[in-house]
Write an enzyme that holds these catalytic residues in place. Sequence first.
Site: not given
Ligand code: IPE
Ligand code: IPE
Ligand code: MG
Length: 255
Positions: A30, A43, A47, A79, A141
């Site tokens: 995250d 953003r 990624h 989504w 792994l």
């Molecule tokens: C959890 O992160 C899902 C992934 C890391 C793929 P999110 O960013 O989607 O979670 P919330 O919305 O902050 O709970």
């Molecule tokens: C995690 O990073 C990746 C996915 C959930 C796909 P985020 O995209 O949730 O990044 P933040 O939480 O918005 O910083």
């Molecule tokens: Mg996030």
Amino acid sequence: MNVRPDRKTHLPVAEGAVARFPRHVALIMDGNGRWATARGLPRTEGHRQGLEALRRTIRYAGKIGIEVVTVFSFSSENWRRPETEVTFLMGLLRRFVQRDLSELHEANVRIRVIGERSNLEPGILKLLEEAEELTVSNTGLELVIAFNYGARSELVRSIQRISAKVQSGELRIDQISEDSVSEALDTGGLPDPDLIIRTSGEMRLSNFLLWQAAYSEFFFSDRYWPDFDETAFDEAIASYSDRERRFGGLDSGSL
Ligand code: IPE
Ligand code: IPE
Ligand code: MG
């Protein structure tokens, strides 16, 4: 003493034993978006850098001898993000599988995908299935990619699988057990995660591995996922090693 939980019961093999090294580490990757925003970048750049962190993490996990690494790469709730971001994330997964598959295969990595498959774009589904098929006999792994994954949706699918067996007469209701539920999950056959790491300072599961996390240890890192590296991984493992897992029993000093 380095005693690992029994694969089937998930209980330590020896009473009062301390599991020093995690067999299965699950990662909630995250903070990609915040990493990018903090640098004035889109953003999507977060990624992209997040994928580099994933490559680094897989290599390192293999090197230090972790058996299973599960990574949360796209949740069934993701989504809800803007279409442009969702499209980018789908493309990123596609490129990851296309570019890295042969290298992962050479490194003896076995790939397994968990999550809902029915609503995936056929091209992506095919790639994921090919990755699983190609690496099915690998013995290094085990890389579990949680893609389009949500634990509640996984539990529903598991209940449907069990119900179908009951309906066909293959299984009686009184034969439904914790083991049969575990087996019917997408993660059937895998050990439960010993350690769950979440980056970016958030302290929640966000619908990840709800059943499997019953006795997992948690480690929360303040780093955003693109900054996760070997040092951060070591820190999480060191923290895990210091903990005593009791599985409802008593600590070893009391036995
Ligand atoms: C959890 O992160 C899902 C992934 C890391 C793929 P999110 O960013 O989607 O979670 P919330 O919305 O902050 O709970
Ligand atoms: C995690 O990073 C990746 C996915 C959930 C796909 P985020 O995209 O949730 O990044 P933040 O939480 O918005 O910083
Ligand atoms: Mg996030």
